[in-house]
Design an enzyme around this catalytic site. Sequence first.
Site, PDB file in Angstrom:
ATOM      1  N   PHE A 110       6.384 -17.376   2.005  1.00 30.47           N
ATOM      2  CA  PHE A 110       7.815 -17.131   1.844  1.00 30.47           C
ATOM      3  C   PHE A 110       8.497 -17.177   3.205  1.00 30.47           C
ATOM      4  CE2 PHE A 110      11.521 -14.238   1.587  1.00 30.47           C
ATOM      5  CZ  PHE A 110      12.255 -14.946   0.646  1.00 30.47           C
ATOM      6  N   TYR A 137      12.100 -16.865   5.397  1.00 31.58           N
ATOM      7  CA  TYR A 137      13.439 -16.268   5.324  1.00 31.58           C
ATOM      8  C   TYR A 137      14.230 -16.444   6.612  1.00 31.58           C
ATOM      9  CZ  TYR A 137      10.932 -12.551   7.790  1.00 31.58           C
ATOM     10  OH  TYR A 137      10.159 -11.859   8.701  1.00 31.58           O
ATOM     11  N   GLY A 138      13.563 -16.952   7.667  1.00 36.40           N
ATOM     12  CA  GLY A 138      14.224 -17.173   8.948  1.00 36.40           C
ATOM     13  C   GLY A 138      13.934 -18.570   9.457  1.00 36.40           C
ATOM     14  N   SER A 139      13.411 -18.668  10.663  1.00 38.42           N
ATOM     15  CA  SER A 139      13.200 -19.991  11.266  1.00 38.42           C
ATOM     16  C   SER A 139      12.116 -20.800  10.568  1.00 38.42           C
ATOM     17  CB  SER A 139      12.870 -19.854  12.753  1.00 38.42           C
ATOM     18  OG  SER A 139      11.672 -19.125  12.939  1.00 38.42           O
ATOM     19  N   GLU A 141       3.516 -16.585  14.426  1.00 36.15           N
ATOM     20  CA  GLU A 141       4.173 -15.367  13.958  1.00 36.15           C
ATOM     21  C   GLU A 141       3.446 -14.087  14.391  1.00 36.15           C
ATOM     22  OE1 GLU A 141       7.057 -15.501  12.431  1.00 36.15           O
ATOM     23  OE2 GLU A 141       7.047 -17.698  12.311  1.00 36.15           O
TER      24      GLU A 141
END
Length: 203
Positions: free
Chosen positions: A35, A37-39, A112
């Site tokens: 999932f 949601y940002g970059s 990440e």
Amino acid sequence: MSELTTTALRPYRDPAPLLERTRREWGGRSDLWVFAYGSLIWRPEFGFAEQRPARVHGWHRALKMWSRINRGTPECPGLVFGMLSGGSCQGVAFRIPQREADVALERLWRREMMTAVYEPRWLPCRTHHGTVSALAFTLSRRSPSHTGQLSEEDYRRIFAQACGQFGTTLDYVQQTHEQLLKLGIHDRSLSRLLRLAPRNDLD
């Protein structure tokens, strides 16, 4: 390298056990869903067979994670997105074929989880073609990288000043906002924050 930079690069904890735990939970017997949601939405850096607009309940996108390397410096920290508990979040679910998933996990961890601040979780993501269990990188409010409450003046200053090895906080936020709009996702909280950006002062 300065002492501040060395400290900023030091892992919050060992990321390797978290990767092994995630591998075990995935099991390796099916495709892997992630999932974004940002970059990760606009720069996933892994191959995928499918992407679906998705919504996660119980978590929301928040610009409340310090970035002291990528989008800021130890002396002038920037911000990146994290997923905090509460509310809901619209983003993208990527499906990575089983045969490519292990390599993709390694890449995700290098990107990440270098400092292991995020909490990897498997979250139910609702899509138009059903619910999938996807790996998401969430942020604990107890994390040293969680900013706590920031004022409008804090955001103005960070948007005006913070820049790291991958560019400015403002560019990062604008790119995410623009990609969300292309997907038909209207994040009102993010739109309000961008109105604080210096270049928008005369709007």
